[in-house]
Design an enzyme around this catalytic site. Sequence first.
Site, PDB file in Angstrom:
ATOM      1  N   ASN A 197     -71.665  75.812 -72.339  1.00  0.00           N
ATOM      2  CA  ASN A 197     -72.464  74.636 -71.991  1.00  0.00           C
ATOM      3  C   ASN A 197     -72.452  73.563 -73.073  1.00  0.00           C
ATOM      4  O   ASN A 197     -72.695  72.387 -72.777  1.00  0.00           O
ATOM      5  CB  ASN A 197     -73.896  75.049 -71.650  1.00  0.00           C
ATOM      6  CG  ASN A 197     -73.983  75.646 -70.259  1.00  0.00           C
ATOM      7  OD1 ASN A 197     -73.133  75.415 -69.421  1.00  0.00           O
ATOM      8  ND2 ASN A 197     -75.024  76.426 -70.011  1.00  0.00           N
ATOM      9  N   HIS A 252     -75.467  85.650 -71.546  1.00  0.00           N
ATOM     10  CA  HIS A 252     -75.342  84.515 -70.637  1.00  0.00           C
ATOM     11  C   HIS A 252     -74.214  84.740 -69.638  1.00  0.00           C
ATOM     12  O   HIS A 252     -73.034  84.601 -69.971  1.00  0.00           O
ATOM     13  CB  HIS A 252     -75.113  83.228 -71.441  1.00  0.00           C
ATOM     14  CG  HIS A 252     -74.950  82.017 -70.581  1.00  0.00           C
ATOM     15  ND1 HIS A 252     -74.133  80.959 -70.935  1.00  0.00           N
ATOM     16  CD2 HIS A 252     -75.489  81.695 -69.381  1.00  0.00           C
ATOM     17  CE1 HIS A 252     -74.185  80.041 -69.985  1.00  0.00           C
ATOM     18  NE2 HIS A 252     -74.992  80.459 -69.031  1.00  0.00           N
TER      19      HIS A 252
END
Length: 292
Positions: A191, A141
Amino acid sequence: MTAIKKIGVIGAGQMGNGIAHVCAASGFDVVLLDVTEEALKKGMGTITKNLDRAVSKGKLTEAEKSATLSRIKTTTAYADFSDSDLVIEAATEDEKIKRAIFAQLCPVLKPEAHIASNTSSLSITRLGAATDRPAKFMGMHFMNPVPVMKLVELIRGIATSEETFSLVRDMTVKLGKSPVSAEDFPAFIVNRILLPMINEAVYTLYEGVGSVTCIDTAMKLGANHPMGPLELADFIGLDTCLAVMQVLHEGLADTKYRPCPLLVKYVEAGWLGRKTGRGFYDYTGETPVPTR
């Protein structure tokens, strides 16, 4: 352990073109795929513009810029990944779309090739199970904008081999990035923390506690954030913010992750932030203007 030399990137959008950029700038040969030539042209235009900016600031020479661009080949055909050592999927945050991509990708890959997903929230174990090589699959990511942000979250699925993790971690360091290991829980580390804060900022607006300007100013001056949470949401894309909150809400079954109705409404209206010209700010003029 085979070294990674040639990298495939699926998706020429803001994440995919950034990943292709940093891989090529670090000396890797790159194949960048998207579904249309128009999308590829736009992605390469962004890469070129970013490289031009680096040259104008003295961070890069014209020769280095040309060398970086020469290492990127564009394509609309999955068959061009046949000699890739690692393919990084950077498509939209939709599991059905990612599964469809893997169904086209896996048959053309050489047996020893690895796959990474740039997903920001989805289960790596579940995505890996949709491929023919879950041991050679993991999460990678990147943060947006990729050429600027140093962090890459590395996520193992339950089947990811130690060899795969070590190979991808070493390659991440070669990109000049700082890898951190995250467990395969919904939204991982960044996140899991960031998107609930943004969602709470949207609730604060929804409930009339403060205006867009007041909320963003309060967090910039009161918490020393470089961008306000609503400005950041527009930068990320409100559709992406909503998708991550839905993954958190469904995956952790906790009401504290319920997406704010105002966020849902903006996405339904197509007000997705900077990329559509309107979100919590209107971007159609010379400077962004709050919409509420």
